[in-house]
Design an enzyme around this catalytic site. Structure first.
Site, PDB file in Angstrom:
ATOM      1  N   ASP A 202      -5.667   4.480  -6.622  1.00 25.20           N
ATOM      2  CA  ASP A 202      -6.350   4.098  -7.752  1.00 25.20           C
ATOM      3  C   ASP A 202      -7.560   3.766  -7.758  1.00 25.20           C
ATOM      4  O   ASP A 202      -8.243   3.973  -8.757  1.00 25.20           O
ATOM      5  CB  ASP A 202      -5.507   2.348  -7.957  1.00 25.20           C
ATOM      6  CG  ASP A 202      -3.988   2.565  -7.949  1.00 25.20           C
ATOM      7  OD1 ASP A 202      -3.431   3.736  -7.838  1.00 25.20           O
ATOM      8  OD2 ASP A 202      -3.350   1.528  -8.473  1.00 25.20           O
ATOM      9  N   GLU A 454       1.600  -2.636   3.457  1.00 21.27           N
ATOM     10  CA  GLU A 454       1.418  -1.648   2.301  1.00 21.27           C
ATOM     11  C   GLU A 454       0.266  -0.689   2.882  1.00 21.27           C
ATOM     12  O   GLU A 454       0.328   0.521   2.685  1.00 21.27           O
ATOM     13  CB  GLU A 454       0.974  -2.624   1.212  1.00 21.27           C
ATOM     14  CG  GLU A 454       0.603  -1.589  -0.094  1.00 21.27           C
ATOM     15  CD  GLU A 454      -0.138  -2.557  -1.248  1.00 21.27           C
ATOM     16  OE1 GLU A 454      -0.166  -1.878  -2.138  1.00 21.27           O
ATOM     17  OE2 GLU A 454      -0.049  -3.738  -1.007  1.00 21.27           O
TER      18      GLU A 454
END
Length: 518
Positions: A202, A454
């Site tokens: 992102d 993550e």
């Protein structure tokens, strides 16, 4: 027996896609990793799909589900099939697979942008958005055909009995058709992303220059739910988020029509994953009694185009091409098809972006990559910009020497487990077995030590973001069940051969068989 116990029990003859499930290279410290990873996937299961994280990402994400299915096949091939079927059921009429499928039982304020921002059923009506499901309107990398093929191989008998491939094949073909036709914004055959979220990385520094042209949405016009669950210093900045929101809103307000936005970038990882999935679609077609030759030929053509348009010889890796840069192509490359070189394709208004990010290493997964380029990618992976096996164990998401490198801020430096999985596969594909095994061990060790984080600090391995993360658990499961590679290293650095023979499609059509390898 409870459901977690059922999933972690390994009594069926097709519980993994590899034989044997553990090897001499798997130390005793990871003997229960299978159980712990399976418990994460069970905890994140919603009944029809798996969320990446219960708090931070409470819906179904597109490429997350593909990676999750690859791991789920080791504990429940049926559930892995359902994961992909649920996602593909939300496909739009024009073929796009949306990057989020929203769970209607989750409150609107639990995640932003929420369904009322995307307005898929109304703003996406012309593009064929489903009327009964709420989705986003952008896409994510096309890992899905590769995932479908690997899931089929985990239990071919179950897959054939359920007609799994016969049902998903038309949707996967339509998905690729959308990308190849609607998203060829540069006109040379490669797919363009129209929003940073589509590429999956992102806030990568690769997007800084293209995003600088975008006027951000006012901060008062949206509320970031991600900061309720993650540290602000680990997340994209408010300025970046304002630009993400502006791009998404403009795309929505244009009816999700492709080609007219201010952001259009040809990304090497996105296109490499499409090529990998073309090889997988060839195998799926052959399993269904059709021919896969056209798919393989397309994969080979796309590989050549990827090299022609995005390879930078001086950087020793692939770079992103900004199609909205204006002016003539420029960059730091000096020769061949590198940025600014004499032979660079002259696309009006486009240029290669100089930032070195992990996206530019991902094409190593391609079996038809020219051998000298594969060798250069391996050198770059080990060199000072990524330093894998030296200063870092997992692959940093961005150049260690880059001015904006940050070891904790999302895709601006931290190491991610999905890119580690992809590059382990790429190293294995090109005969770099020792390096592949070292990366495999690093993924397993750090996934287990961080409670399936993550992402992690590439230097220290400290966990960042959410824990109990879906694709981290799934891909650790997959690598846990991968035996050591038995073929000899190809010594890429010394080879003068330009390309792998067209018939050698490596891991995309001959390995990862269900049941017994052979």
């Amino acid at each position: 027996m409870d459901r977690t116990a059922q999933l972690t029990a390994r009594s069926t003859p097709y519980e993994t896609a590899y034989d044997p499930p553990a090897t001499a290279t798997t130390p005793a410290t990871t003997t229960s990793l299978h159980t712990r990873a399976a418990r994460v996937l069970e905890a994140n299961w919603t009944g029809a799909s798996t969320v990446p994280s219960r708090d931070l990402y409470p819906h179904q994400w597109s490429w997350d589900s593909a990676f999750i299915a690859i791991g789920l096949r080791h504990v429940s091939p049926r559930r892995a099939q359902t994961e992909l079927e649920t996602l593909l059921a939300a496909q739009w009429g024009d073929g796009r697979v949306p990057h989020i499928v929203f769970n209607p039982s989750v409150p609107l304020d639990a995640y932003f942008p929420s369904p009322d921002f995307w307005r898929s059923s109304t703003a996406g009506r012309t593009a064929g958005a489903p009327g009964t499901l709420q989705t986003s309107g952008i896409v994510q990398p096309p890992v899905h055909a590769l995932a479908a093929w690997l899931v089929h191989r985990a239990d071919p008998e179950l897959s054939r009995a359920r007609g799994f491939l016969a049902r998903v094949h038309p949707r996967l073909a339509a998905w690729h058709r959308y990308l190849l036709h609607r998203r060829d914004l540069g006109g040379a055959g490669l797919v363009s992303v129209v929003h940073p979220w589509e590429q999956g990385m992102d806030n990568s520094p690769c997007w800084d220059a293209p995003l600088a042209r975008i006027t951000p949405a006012p901060a008062r016009s949206f509320r970031r739910a991600d900061l309720d669950h993650g540290a602000a210093e680990d997340r994209p900045t408010d300025l970046d988020y304002g630009r993400y929101v502006r791009l998404a809103a403009d795309y929505r307000d244009a009816g999700y029509a492709d080609g007219g936005g201010e952001f259009a970038v040809e990304d090497p990882a996105f296109n490499a994953l499409l090529i990998a999935s073309e090889y997988a679609l060839a195998r799926i077609a052959e399993e269904l009694g059709a021919t896969g030759s056209a798919r393989r030929a397309r994969a080979q053509r796309l590989t050549a185009t990827l090299v022609e348009r995005l390879w930078d010889a001086e950087a020793g890796m692939f770079l992103c091409r900004d199609l909205r840069a204006g002016g003539t192509p420029s960059g730091h490359g000096a020769s061949g098809s590198g940025a600014g070189g004499e032979d660079e394709p002259r696309v009006p208004g486009s240029r290669l972006l100089p930032e070195r990010a992990v996206s530019g290493l991902v094409p190593l997964i391609l079996p038809g990559l020219p051998r000298d380029i594969a060798a250069a990618l391996v050198r770059t992976l080990r060199g000072p910009h990524f330093s894998v096996g030296d200063r870092t164990r997992l692959v940093p998401s961005y150049d260690l020497l880059g001015e904006v490198f940050d070891p904790h801020r999302y895709w601006r430096g931290p190491a991610w487990f999905n890119t580690g999985w992809l590059l382990e596969r790429g190293l294995r594909t090109h005969g770099e077995t020792a390096a592949a095994e070292s990366l495999r061990r690093a993924v397993l060790d750090l996934a287990d030590a961080t409670d399936f984080a993550e992402y992690v600090d590439p230097y220290t391995g400290a966990p960042c973001g959410a824990t109990g993360f879906g694709w981290t658990a799934a891909l650790a499961l997959d690598l846990y069940h991968r035996p050591a590679v038995r073929h000899a290293r190809q010594h890429l650095d010394k080879s003068t051969q330009r390309v792998v023979p067209p018939t050698d499609t490596g891991t995309f059509d001959r390995s990862d068989r269900g049941g017994h390898r052979g």
